[in-house]
Design an enzyme around this catalytic site. Structure first.
Site, PDB file in Angstrom:
ATOM      1  N   LYS A 132      -8.923  -4.049  -2.764  1.00 22.96           N
ATOM      2  CA  LYS A 132      -8.123  -4.206  -3.980  1.00 22.96           C
ATOM      3  C   LYS A 132      -8.842  -3.595  -5.181  1.00 22.96           C
ATOM      4  CE  LYS A 132      -5.982  -8.353  -2.104  1.00 22.96           C
ATOM      5  NZ  LYS A 132      -6.047  -9.824  -1.989  1.00 22.96           N
ATOM      6  N   GLN A 181      -8.269 -15.346  -4.342  1.00 22.94           N
ATOM      7  CA  GLN A 181      -8.267 -14.975  -2.930  1.00 22.94           C
ATOM      8  C   GLN A 181      -8.338 -16.212  -2.047  1.00 22.94           C
ATOM      9  OE1 GLN A 181      -8.019 -11.710  -1.686  1.00 22.94           O
ATOM     10  NE2 GLN A 181      -7.730 -12.784   0.236  1.00 22.94           N
ATOM     11  N   ASP A 188       0.560 -12.439  -7.410  1.00 29.43           N
ATOM     12  CA  ASP A 188       0.858 -12.703  -5.999  1.00 29.43           C
ATOM     13  C   ASP A 188       2.305 -13.132  -5.805  1.00 29.43           C
ATOM     14  OD1 ASP A 188      -1.204 -12.107  -4.224  1.00 29.43           O
ATOM     15  OD2 ASP A 188      -2.326 -13.919  -4.703  1.00 29.43           O
TER      16      ASP A 188
END
Length: 306
Positions: free
Chosen positions: A52, A96, A119
């Site tokens: 990422k 995460q 997200d």
């Protein structure tokens, strides 16, 4: 020959489309900003975060990785997220997963500001998805829709069957397919006669997390098959069975110690499907691409550049 839906190609298209939008933001005010919180030392999570961060760097997005110790408490992590919510240079916050067992994951995810929830997991954004309102969409499901559309796969009027009802993939992809006018069935562990239901699907989305579970019995000839599974096999007998004693796959197992396979039998899908996503190289590359898309869109909304 079946058509292979190449996720790498679509990812690259999306990244190229984002570059002028990022440049416009940087010229008017500042680049988009993404904060990634990585708690503890999870090797798989560390790989995901590195990918990422690399994509942010390639695109010109500012990224910041925060790495609290694995013993952090829920309250300490909540305070960290509150600080990120308040920062004007951060447009997206990604915590995460998985988090350590002593941390209340739900409280952490709910604490992220909905406008910075890149997200797409916050209940406010899930509600926007259900209502068909603008907002960030869960990255993997949004990537699946992009993959289908950019390969000119018909969705409207088709019967879509989804195997798996997770909040991350199964439920949101069902809503996205409904918004594209598909007729949607969600299957799960309690669904009776699962193979027969799967065979009804013009579009079959496999997101159940079991290696090569959906074999030829589950596949309608001529279907479009989207395989979301990422299962690492380490057992030689299992690799030999699933890949039909493929010398290449057995050699890869010996060399790497594991072989990746999706939730759909890789040999059967190539024989029966009209089009399908490979594993790797199918859905996976789109997840990070859509994370970048959500981050850029968040910056555009917050900086009034649309």
């Amino acid at each position: 020959m079946p058509r292979i839906l190449d996720g790498n190609r679509v990812r690259d298209e999306i990244k190229e489309e984002l570059k002028p939008r990022i440049a416009a933001l940087a010229e008017k005010s500042r680049p988009p900003g993404l904060a990634v919180v990585l708690v503890g030392n999870n090797p798989a999570s560390e790989i995901y975060v590195r990918n990422k961060v690399k994509t942010c760097r390639d695109l010109g997005i500012y990224s910041e990785t925060i790495t609290p110790a694995g013993l952090i408490t829920t309250e300490e992590l909540l305070a960290l997220v509150r600080d990120l919510n308040a920062r004007p240079d951060i447009d997206g916050i990604l915590v995460q997963l998985p988090l350590p067992p002593q941390v209340d994951t739900k409280r952490i995810l709910l604490s992220i500001s909905p406008e910075k929830d890149v997200d797409g997991f916050h209940p406010c954004n899930v509600g926007s998805l259900v209502a068909g309102l603008p907002g960030p969409r869960a990255c993997t499901p949004a990537g699946i829709i992009e993959l289908l559309k950019r390969n000119h796969m018909a969705i409207a009027g088709k019967r879509a069957v989804i195997v798996g009802r997770s909040d991350i993939v199964g439920k949101p992809v069902a809503m996205l397919l409904l918004h594209e006018h598909a007729t949607v069935t969600i299957c799960h562990s309690k669904t009776p006669d699962l193979p027969a239901i799967c065979r009804e699907g013009d579009i079959l989305v496999a997101a159940i997390g079991r290696a090569a579970m959906l074999n030829g019995d589950y596949l309608r000839p001529g279907a479009v098959v989207v395989d979301v599974g990422t299962n690492y096999l380490t057992d030689r007998e299992q690799v030999a069975r699933i890949f039909r004693n493929s010398p290449e796959k057995l050699a890869a197992l010996d060399r790497k110690g594991s072989v990746l396979v999706g939730d759909v039998d890789p040999i059967d899908v190539a024989e029966r499907a009209w089009a399908y996503t490979p594993v790797p190289g199918g859905v996976g590359p789109l997840t990070i691409a859509m994370l970048m898309t959500n981050t850029v869109a968040s910056a555009e909304r917050r900086l009034s550049v649309c």
